[in-house]
Design a protein around this motif. Structure first.
Motif, PDB file in Angstrom:
ATOM      1  N   GLU A 102       0.138  10.245   9.745  1.00 54.20           N
ATOM      2  CA  GLU A 102       0.900   9.753   8.595  1.00 54.20           C
ATOM      3  C   GLU A 102       2.409   9.803   8.878  1.00 54.20           C
ATOM      4  O   GLU A 102       3.138   8.870   8.560  1.00 54.20           O
ATOM      5  CB  GLU A 102       0.565  10.580   7.357  1.00 54.20           C
ATOM      6  CG  GLU A 102       1.217  10.010   6.105  1.00 54.20           C
ATOM      7  CD  GLU A 102       0.805  10.749   4.849  1.00 54.20           C
ATOM      8  OE1 GLU A 102      -0.391  10.732   4.521  1.00 54.20           O
ATOM      9  OE2 GLU A 102       1.694  11.341   4.194  1.00 54.20           O
ATOM     10  N   ARG A 105       3.230   6.949  11.242  1.00 56.77           N
ATOM     11  CA  ARG A 105       3.204   5.679  10.516  1.00 56.77           C
ATOM     12  C   ARG A 105       4.465   5.490   9.695  1.00 56.77           C
ATOM     13  O   ARG A 105       5.090   4.429   9.696  1.00 56.77           O
ATOM     14  CB  ARG A 105       2.014   5.660   9.546  1.00 56.77           C
ATOM     15  CG  ARG A 105       0.800   4.853   9.931  1.00 56.77           C
ATOM     16  CD  ARG A 105       1.083   3.498  10.430  1.00 56.77           C
ATOM     17  NE  ARG A 105       1.125   2.479   9.413  1.00 56.77           N
ATOM     18  CZ  ARG A 105       0.163   1.600   9.210  1.00 56.77           C
ATOM     19  NH1 ARG A 105      -0.932   1.607   9.929  1.00 56.77           N
ATOM     20  NH2 ARG A 105       0.303   0.666   8.305  1.00 56.77           N
ATOM     21  N   ARG A 106       4.827   6.547   8.957  1.00 53.81           N
ATOM     22  CA  ARG A 106       5.960   6.415   8.038  1.00 53.81           C
ATOM     23  C   ARG A 106       7.273   6.265   8.795  1.00 53.81           C
ATOM     24  O   ARG A 106       8.210   5.647   8.301  1.00 53.81           O
ATOM     25  CB  ARG A 106       5.977   7.594   7.065  1.00 53.81           C
ATOM     26  CG  ARG A 106       4.792   7.494   6.117  1.00 53.81           C
ATOM     27  CD  ARG A 106       4.822   8.504   5.013  1.00 53.81           C
ATOM     28  NE  ARG A 106       3.752   8.184   4.062  1.00 53.81           N
ATOM     29  CZ  ARG A 106       3.733   8.543   2.810  1.00 53.81           C
ATOM     30  NH1 ARG A 106       4.720   9.253   2.309  1.00 53.81           N
ATOM     31  NH2 ARG A 106       2.728   8.190   2.020  1.00 53.81           N
ATOM     32  N   ASN A 109       6.904   2.400   9.908  1.00 51.87           N
ATOM     33  CA  ASN A 109       6.752   1.389   8.863  1.00 51.87           C
ATOM     34  C   ASN A 109       8.044   0.643   8.550  1.00 51.87           C
ATOM     35  O   ASN A 109       8.038  -0.548   8.278  1.00 51.87           O
ATOM     36  CB  ASN A 109       6.273   2.039   7.558  1.00 51.87           C
ATOM     37  CG  ASN A 109       4.761   2.137   7.471  1.00 51.87           C
ATOM     38  OD1 ASN A 109       4.057   1.419   8.184  1.00 51.87           O
ATOM     39  ND2 ASN A 109       4.270   3.006   6.613  1.00 51.87           N
ATOM     40  N   ARG A 110       9.154   1.388   8.595  1.00 54.25           N
ATOM     41  CA  ARG A 110      10.387   0.784   8.107  1.00 54.25           C
ATOM     42  C   ARG A 110      10.802  -0.457   8.915  1.00 54.25           C
ATOM     43  O   ARG A 110      11.530  -1.293   8.418  1.00 54.25           O
ATOM     44  CB  ARG A 110      11.504   1.809   8.093  1.00 54.25           C
ATOM     45  CG  ARG A 110      12.040   2.129   9.471  1.00 54.25           C
ATOM     46  CD  ARG A 110      13.328   2.868   9.378  1.00 54.25           C
ATOM     47  NE  ARG A 110      13.064   4.305   9.465  1.00 54.25           N
ATOM     48  CZ  ARG A 110      14.017   5.190   9.685  1.00 54.25           C
ATOM     49  NH1 ARG A 110      15.256   4.803   9.783  1.00 54.25           N
ATOM     50  NH2 ARG A 110      13.728   6.468   9.791  1.00 54.25           N
ATOM     51  N   THR A 113       8.595  -3.770   7.382  1.00 50.86           N
ATOM     52  CA  THR A 113       8.448  -4.045   5.947  1.00 50.86           C
ATOM     53  C   THR A 113       8.508  -5.545   5.680  1.00 50.86           C
ATOM     54  O   THR A 113       9.048  -6.325   6.472  1.00 50.86           O
ATOM     55  CB  THR A 113       9.576  -3.383   5.124  1.00 50.86           C
ATOM     56  OG1 THR A 113      10.816  -3.933   5.565  1.00 50.86           O
ATOM     57  CG2 THR A 113       9.566  -1.880   5.281  1.00 50.86           C
ATOM     58  N   ALA A 114       7.962  -5.936   4.530  1.00 47.37           N
ATOM     59  CA  ALA A 114       7.937  -7.347   4.152  1.00 47.37           C
ATOM     60  C   ALA A 114       9.350  -7.936   4.124  1.00 47.37           C
ATOM     61  O   ALA A 114       9.575  -9.053   4.570  1.00 47.37           O
ATOM     62  CB  ALA A 114       7.258  -7.493   2.792  1.00 47.37           C
ATOM     63  N   GLY A 352      -7.580   1.060   4.858  1.00 42.60           N
ATOM     64  CA  GLY A 352      -7.342   2.499   4.857  1.00 42.60           C
ATOM     65  C   GLY A 352      -6.095   2.885   5.629  1.00 42.60           C
ATOM     66  O   GLY A 352      -5.229   2.041   5.878  1.00 42.60           O
ATOM     67  N   SER A 355      -4.807   0.726   8.581  1.00 39.40           N
ATOM     68  CA  SER A 355      -4.647  -0.719   8.403  1.00 39.40           C
ATOM     69  C   SER A 355      -3.375  -1.181   9.126  1.00 39.40           C
ATOM     70  O   SER A 355      -2.349  -0.514   9.087  1.00 39.40           O
ATOM     71  CB  SER A 355      -4.567  -1.016   6.906  1.00 39.40           C
ATOM     72  OG  SER A 355      -4.245  -2.362   6.702  1.00 39.40           O
ATOM     73  N   CYS A 356      -3.467  -2.308   9.777  1.00 43.45           N
ATOM     74  CA  CYS A 356      -2.460  -2.779  10.733  1.00 43.45           C
ATOM     75  C   CYS A 356      -1.001  -2.555  10.312  1.00 43.45           C
ATOM     76  O   CYS A 356      -0.566  -2.992   9.262  1.00 43.45           O
ATOM     77  CB  CYS A 356      -2.680  -4.264  11.006  1.00 43.45           C
ATOM     78  SG  CYS A 356      -1.532  -4.931  12.213  1.00 43.45           S
TER      79      CYS A 356
ATOM     80  N   GLN B  26       9.243  -1.921  -1.080  1.00 44.24           N
ATOM     81  CA  GLN B  26       8.911  -0.821  -0.177  1.00 44.24           C
ATOM     82  C   GLN B  26      10.140   0.040   0.020  1.00 44.24           C
ATOM     83  O   GLN B  26      11.257  -0.489   0.124  1.00 44.24           O
ATOM     84  CB  GLN B  26       8.467  -1.363   1.191  1.00 44.24           C
ATOM     85  CG  GLN B  26       7.106  -2.003   1.188  1.00 44.24           C
ATOM     86  CD  GLN B  26       6.861  -2.773   2.487  1.00 44.24           C
ATOM     87  OE1 GLN B  26       7.337  -3.894   2.650  1.00 44.24           O
ATOM     88  NE2 GLN B  26       6.109  -2.177   3.403  1.00 44.24           N
ATOM     89  N   GLU B  28      12.919   1.880   1.834  1.00 43.49           N
ATOM     90  CA  GLU B  28      13.523   1.504   3.103  1.00 43.49           C
ATOM     91  C   GLU B  28      13.185   2.487   4.209  1.00 43.49           C
ATOM     92  O   GLU B  28      12.945   2.099   5.354  1.00 43.49           O
ATOM     93  CB  GLU B  28      15.045   1.400   2.922  1.00 43.49           C
ATOM     94  CG  GLU B  28      15.688   0.705   4.068  1.00 43.49           C
ATOM     95  CD  GLU B  28      16.926  -0.064   3.641  1.00 43.49           C
ATOM     96  OE1 GLU B  28      17.763  -0.283   4.499  1.00 43.49           O
ATOM     97  OE2 GLU B  28      17.053  -0.406   2.448  1.00 43.49           O
ATOM     98  N   PRO B  56      -4.852  -3.161   1.341  1.00 39.55           N
ATOM     99  CA  PRO B  56      -5.795  -2.572   2.298  1.00 39.55           C
ATOM    100  C   PRO B  56      -6.090  -1.104   2.010  1.00 39.55           C
ATOM    101  O   PRO B  56      -7.088  -0.574   2.494  1.00 39.55           O
ATOM    102  CB  PRO B  56      -5.076  -2.725   3.641  1.00 39.55           C
ATOM    103  CG  PRO B  56      -3.634  -2.850   3.308  1.00 39.55           C
ATOM    104  CD  PRO B  56      -3.573  -3.522   1.966  1.00 39.55           C
TER     105      PRO B  56
END
Ligand code: HEM
Ligand code: SF4
Lengths: 410, 66
Positions: A102, A105-106, A109-110, A113-114, A352, A355-356, B26, B28, B56
């Protein structure tokens, strides 16, 4: 239902195909009669194949299923002695589950982002236009995979990571070797893995010495901040994982998406008539793709039930995402490609906690490519009958070997 | 309609933000979902339901209320 399909357990996974774009005939029978099926992997080891949508989703979302196949009882995937990508050093230093995963991932992730991806989109469209213009310039018939589907995502992920995309032939070789099931020997996989690791380690060192405006540099800076970041080994492994995950799957998907849309040209024409369908068409191409690859592999250390089927502790489970995506229990008219399907909760990016990571990027690339192709090459056609398209064999990730296309000169 | 999100489940896929940027965002620093508007206007309801169905991580709940 097709009662004539005989199921001889253990089945060989991956199942053989008749033509490149069609699903194997066994899927429907498996979902109906044997949703958790005994299969034999290329290594010769046995595993349980999950083909129903809700079962696959359950397994992928259940934290008790681990992704590490280094447990002594876990099945090996590939025909080589080390067992292939998921049990090797590729995933090694990156935490595969729990709080460690986790945190990883975190931290990442940044960059995916979308909103970040929306900002990248104009640049991606520009690159797609350039590659298409060059393809047109070289004349027809052309291989859309080599001209567009492969170089575009390589350029995007190299740009994000800050590595030169002129090395893309090397990346392609290393990543094929890392994703090999049967194509490479254990020694070749090991050698490619070591070269790739050395290459990435040099890059991490160079970025450390001279940080630039890219993901790796920022990750290094964040990692220097106390107790938060990634170790050297994690940085190198993350760089490799992003480079491989970031181009191979997307390159294949662009090729398959275009092939599926052109295989029945009414689909292409529907998009030409209504460009607002591009978004849902991309999702449907992801769902409808019968060549998503080997499937997601999990290992269970507990006795549990998947759907109604008891699964014993020590079982290696393979979730066949493409089979799950064709499950009538989850999708009306699952066997039809419906470009306006909504909602479309397909499992092509998994589900879960795993997820990609790159799905907003993948979606952005797929939508951008399709938009630009429809605009620049509305007359695009397959240069061969769809039944003659050939699959890539022997890798964990599957695609078409080439996507031969023609168009009308304007 | 009342929307809630579970940040503990969210994996940061960004799909809800791509679908309904007026309702979801989201963070940042780690890409985890935030809610811009828990009671979206009627014309967004369809897109919000789609986002919830497609999440998901099953991290979005929609209470249709009355
Ligand atoms: C159409 C293209 C793509 C498809 C179909 C795809 C599919 C998937 C799937 C099914 C998983 C889940 C793995 C599991 O559950 O074990 C995954 C994970 C992942 N993907 Fe993608 N992917 C695509 C593009 C990308 C891109 C562009 C990136 C960008 C770097 C990326 C990076 C990753 C990473 C790092 C993970 C591991 C996430 C984790 O373990 O938390 N993928 N992908
Ligand atoms: S779709 Fe779900 S997992 Fe993805 S960002 Fe939104 S809430 Fe998080």
């Amino acid at each position: 239902m097709d009662d004539n399909v005989s199921l001889d357990f253990p089945l060989d996974h991956p199942l053989p195909r008749v033509t490149a774009l069609e699903p194997p005939r066994e899927w429907e029978a498996l979902r109906e009669r044997c949703p958790v099926a005994r299969v034999r992997l290329p290594s010769g080891d046995e595993a349980s194949l999950v083909t129903r949508y809700h079962d696959a989703r359950q397994v992928l979302s259940d934290p008790r299923f681990g992704r590490t196949l280094s447990a002594p009882g876990a099945a090996r995937l590939s025909a080589t002695e080390s067992g292939g990508a998921f049990s090797g050093e590729m995933s090694g230093p990156i935490p595969q589950s729990g709080p460690g995963h986790e945190r990883w991932r975190r931290l990442l992730n940044r960059w995916f982002t979308a909103r970040r991806m929306a900002a990248l989109r104009p640049g991606i469209e520009e690159m797609a236009s350039r590659l298409i213009d060059e393809m047109i310039g070289r004349g027809q018939p052309a291989d859309l995979k080599e001209s567009l589907a492969f170089p575009l995502p390589v350029w995007v992920i190299c740009d994000m990571l800050g590595v030169p995309d002129s090395d893309r032939e090397k990346f392609a070789h290393w990543s094929d070797a890392m994703l090999s099931l049967t194509r490479y020997t254990g020694a070749e996989m090991k050698e490619a893995g070591a070269e790739f690791a050395a290459y990435m380690a040099r890059h991490v060192d160079a970025k450390r010495a001279e940080p630039a405006d890219d993901l790796l540099s920022e990750l290094i800076v964040a990692s220097n901040a106390e107790g938060q970041g990634l170790s050297e080994a994690e940085l190198v492994a993350t760089g490799r994982a992003l480079l491989v995950a970031g181009h191979e799957t997307t390159a294949n998907m662009i090729g398959k998406m275009v092939a599926m849309l052109l295989a029945d040209r009414r689909r292409w024409e529907r998009l030409l008539a209504d460009r607002s369908l591009v978004r849902t068409a991309v999702e449907e191409a992801l769902r409808f793709d019968a060549n998503l690859g080997f499937g997601m592999v999990r290992y269970i250390d507990d006795d549990i039930e998947v759907g109604d089927t008891p699964v014993r502790r020590g079982t290696t489970v393979v979730c066949d995402l493409a089979a799950a995506n064709r499950d009538e229990a989850a999708f009306d008219g699952a066997g039809e490609m419906d470009l306006a399907r909504s909602p479309n909760p397909h499992l092509s990016f998994g589900a879960g906690p795993h997820s990609c990571l790159g799905q907003a990027l993948a979606r952005t690339e797929l939508q951008a490519v399709l938009d630009v192709l429809l605009r620049l090459l509305p007359s695009l056609e397959l240069a061969v009958p769809a039944t003659e398209l050939r699959r890539v064999e022997g890798l964990l990730v599957t695609g078409l070997r080439e996507v031969p296309v023609t168009w009308k000169e304007s | 309609m009342k929307v809630t999100v579970d940040q503990g489940l969210c994996c940061g896929s960004g799909n809800c933000v791509m679908l309904v940027p007026d309702v979801f965002d989201q963070r940042e620093e780690d890409g985890i979902v935030t809610l811009l508007n828990p009671e979206p206007a009627a014309e967004l309801h369809g897109a919000v339901r789609e986002a919830a169905d497609m999440c998901p991580a099953a991290a979005i709940s929609v209470d249709e209320g009355k």
